[in-house]
Design a protein around this motif. Structure first.
Motif, short mmCIF file in Angstrom:
data_model
loop_
_atom_site.label_atom_id
_atom_site.label_comp_id
_atom_site.label_asym_id
_atom_site.label_seq_id
_atom_site.Cartn_x
_atom_site.Cartn_y
_atom_site.Cartn_z
N ASN A 74 -0.14 3.98 -10.89
CA ASN A 74 -0.15 2.83 -11.80
C ASN A 74 -0.78 3.17 -13.15
OD1 ASN A 74 -2.61 3.07 -10.70
ND2 ASN A 74 -2.63 1.10 -9.67
N SER A 75 -1.41 4.35 -13.27
CA SER A 75 -1.82 4.79 -14.61
C SER A 75 -1.71 6.30 -14.67
CB SER A 75 -3.25 4.35 -14.91
OG SER A 75 -4.15 5.19 -14.24
N ALA A 76 -1.58 6.83 -15.89
CA ALA A 76 -1.31 8.27 -16.04
C ALA A 76 -2.50 9.10 -15.57
CB ALA A 76 -0.99 8.58 -17.50
N ILE A 77 -3.72 8.61 -15.78
CA ILE A 77 -4.89 9.42 -15.41
C ILE A 77 -5.02 9.52 -13.89
CG2 ILE A 77 -6.54 7.49 -15.59
CD1 ILE A 77 -7.30 11.03 -16.68
N TYR A 128 0.82 -1.22 0.00
CA TYR A 128 0.00 0.00 0.00
C TYR A 128 0.85 1.27 0.00
CZ TYR A 128 -4.45 -2.35 0.86
OH TYR A 128 -5.57 -3.11 0.75
N PHE A 129 2.14 1.14 0.16
CA PHE A 129 3.05 2.30 0.21
C PHE A 129 2.67 3.30 1.29
CE2 PHE A 129 2.78 1.13 -4.34
CZ PHE A 129 4.04 0.67 -4.49
N LEU A 130 2.24 2.83 2.44
CA LEU A 130 1.96 3.77 3.53
C LEU A 130 3.13 3.74 4.50
CD1 LEU A 130 -1.77 2.93 4.04
CD2 LEU A 130 -0.81 4.94 3.01
N GLY A 131 3.48 4.91 5.00
CA GLY A 131 4.59 4.98 5.94
C GLY A 131 5.93 4.80 5.27
N ILE A 132 6.06 5.31 4.04
CA ILE A 132 7.33 5.19 3.33
C ILE A 132 8.39 6.08 3.98
CG2 ILE A 132 8.48 5.67 1.14
CD1 ILE A 132 6.85 3.31 0.85
N CYS A 133 7.97 7.24 4.51
CA CYS A 133 8.96 8.19 5.06
C CYS A 133 9.77 7.56 6.20
CB CYS A 133 8.29 9.48 5.50
SG CYS A 133 7.35 10.27 4.22
N PRO A 134 9.12 7.01 7.26
CA PRO A 134 9.94 6.35 8.28
C PRO A 134 10.64 5.12 7.74
CG PRO A 134 7.62 6.01 8.72
CD PRO A 134 7.70 7.02 7.64
N PHE A 135 10.00 4.44 6.77
CA PHE A 135 10.59 3.23 6.20
C PHE A 135 11.94 3.55 5.58
CE2 PHE A 135 10.78 0.31 2.46
CZ PHE A 135 10.96 -0.85 3.17
N LEU A 194 2.27 -3.42 -10.75
CA LEU A 194 2.21 -3.95 -9.38
C LEU A 194 3.04 -3.05 -8.45
CD1 LEU A 194 2.48 -7.71 -10.24
CD2 LEU A 194 0.46 -6.41 -9.53
N PRO A 195 2.83 -3.18 -7.14
CA PRO A 195 3.53 -2.30 -6.20
C PRO A 195 5.03 -2.22 -6.40
CG PRO A 195 1.90 -3.58 -5.03
CD PRO A 195 1.84 -4.02 -6.45
N SER A 196 5.69 -3.36 -6.66
CA SER A 196 7.15 -3.30 -6.73
C SER A 196 7.60 -2.44 -7.92
CB SER A 196 7.74 -4.70 -6.83
OG SER A 196 7.08 -5.42 -7.82
N GLY A 197 6.79 -2.38 -8.98
CA GLY A 197 7.14 -1.53 -10.11
C GLY A 197 7.28 -0.07 -9.72
N GLY A 198 6.45 0.37 -8.75
CA GLY A 198 6.53 1.75 -8.28
C GLY A 198 7.89 2.05 -7.69
N PHE A 199 8.37 1.12 -6.84
CA PHE A 199 9.69 1.32 -6.22
C PHE A 199 10.77 1.39 -7.30
CE2 PHE A 199 7.71 -0.68 -2.39
CZ PHE A 199 7.94 0.36 -1.53
#
Lengths: 192, 229
Positions: B47-50, A23-30, B189-194
């Motif tokens: 995950n999408s431009a819009i 969910y990418f919550l709490g990235i700052c402390p992470f 997927l989430p890991s793609g964001g990182f």
């Protein structure tokens, strides 16, 4: 009302939809507090406690606002309660255990701006969890946060000894590692 | 000769202050790529431009209005409770935006989910209120908010564009490649964001390093020219 069993709720919050890695919550402390294993685990414990307390508060606030028929106040009420909960927990720990207070130091007030705490309050209301489910959800989310933080700190402690090109150092490499961690957490998707 | 110097300096400061207030947020102090603030929405909704565009505009809107109000009230807010006041102001505008997006497009509101409400805890907005709006005039705070909001939206679009093109082969829902394009599902997927954010930061680090390497050479050359003259 949501009819998920407690075990489902727990595994869901802790592993499958891990708050940090899915969910990418709490990235700052992470990213900020994960340089050393010791501070990371302390931060994890502090977040866990605050999450539990604020989740219980959020459940009752939601009930009260529903009774008053004022859903537009939800966000404002949540954020105020979380800020004061952090303050209360801080005072309680200061009185009950000065050693723990000193060890946590600056991290306690920083938790107010941690989006994971507000996230738990919002998600549990959106999903319509009852009281027990909310507590289990908050506990799972807190444990998941702690797990991600400790894993990350472990990797970064090893990384400090490795030789890296200048360009990659700092946030960029941390994000790449987080990406790999997140990939591995996707393996839990089948559990639910 | 002596009394003229301070005037020149002041002129420079004023010129930089008014025109640069907007541009600094876009590039030199870009909130995402340079200051690394407000990471949660940057990773979560791109995950999408819009989605990225909606989130960027919503954040910019809240930033603009909260900067305006904080700047108007900056002489009346007691310093002891300023953070709590800022958060209340921000939460009010976020509630407004939440209902606004719900009214415009229910579909986008559903796909963004709780992340619209989570604008409240975006450190960028609180940071600008504390560091800029509470100390500067209304006009400058508005310019600053516009610049930072534009920079944030730009960064979100950079993320969302890359992830949608690689992960789905589309941009704003328009197909870009022929049918036999195999999308990299992992990018959505989430890991793609990182990974995407990591790659963008790498690029920015590289640009910064090149500039830094160039600068001493430039200064050395200028000094040489000065000594020759």
């Amino acid at each position: 009302m949501n009819s998920d069993s407690l075990w489902e709720v727990f595994i869901n919050a802790c592993l499958i939809n891990n708050f940090v890695l899915a969910y990418f919550l709490g990235i700052c402390p992470f990213l900020g507090v994960s340089a050393k294993l010791e501070t990371a685990s302390r931060m994890g414990v502090a977040v866990c406690v605050v999450m539990l307390v604020s989740s219980i508060c959020a459940y009752f606030i939601h009930r009260v606002l529903q009774a008053l028929n004022a859903p537009y106040l939800q966000l404002i009420a949540f954020i105020v309660v979380i800020a004061s909960t952090v303050q209360l927990v801080e005072m309680f720990i200061k009185k009950a255990s000065p050693t723990l207070f000193r060890a946590l130091g600056i991290f306690l007030p920083l938790i107010t701006s941690n989006c994971a705490i507000l996230g738990v309050a919002l998600f549990q209301t959106n999903k319509g969890y009852d009281f027990i489910q909310s507590i289990v959800y908050a506990f799972g989310a807190g444990l998941g946060f702690m797990l991600a933080l400790i894993l990350m700190a472990g990797v970064r402690e090893k990384l400090a000894l490795a030789r890296l090109p200048d360009t990659v150092e700092g946030t960029a490499i941390s994000l790449m590692i987080a990406g790999v961690l997140s990939l591995s957490f996707m393996g839990f998707a089948g559990l639910g | 000769m002596q009394p003229e110097k301070p005037i020149v300096i002041r002129k420079e400061v004023v010129r930089r202050g008014s025109a640069d207030e907007f541009l600094k947020g876009l590039w030199r102090e870009n909130p995402v790529f340079v200051q690394v603030l407000g990471m949660c929405p940057v990773l979560a909704v791109t995950n999408s431009a819009i989605n990225a565009l909606t989130m960027g505009l919503a954040t910019a809107f809240v930033l603009l209005l909260s900067n305006l109000l904080v700047s108007c009230l900056r002489h009346y807010i007691p310093p002891q409770v300023r953070i709590a006041t800022f958060i209340l102001i921000i939460a009010t505008f976020v509630t407004v935006v939440d209902y606004l997006i719900q009214a415009i497009s229910l579909e986008i509101h559903k796909s963004l989910g709780a992340f619209i409400s989570l604008i409240v805890v975006n450190c960028l907005i609180l940071g600008r209120a504390e560091a800029f709006a509470s100390r500067n005039s209304i006009g400058r705070s508005l310019l600053d908010a516009l610049g930072m909001g534009a920079g944030f939206t730009f960064a979100l679009l950079c993320m969302g564009g890359v992830r949608e093109i690689l992960g789905g082969g589309t941009l704003f829902g328009v197909a870009l490649f022929a049918d036999n394009y195999q999308p990299w599902v992992v990018m959505i997927l989430p890991s793609g964001g990182f990974f995407t954010l990591g790659a963008w930061l790498l690029l920015f680090n590289r640009i910064k390093q090149r500039q830094q390497r160039k600068q001493p050479r430039l200064q050395a050359r200028l000094q040489e020219m000065g000594s020759e003259q």
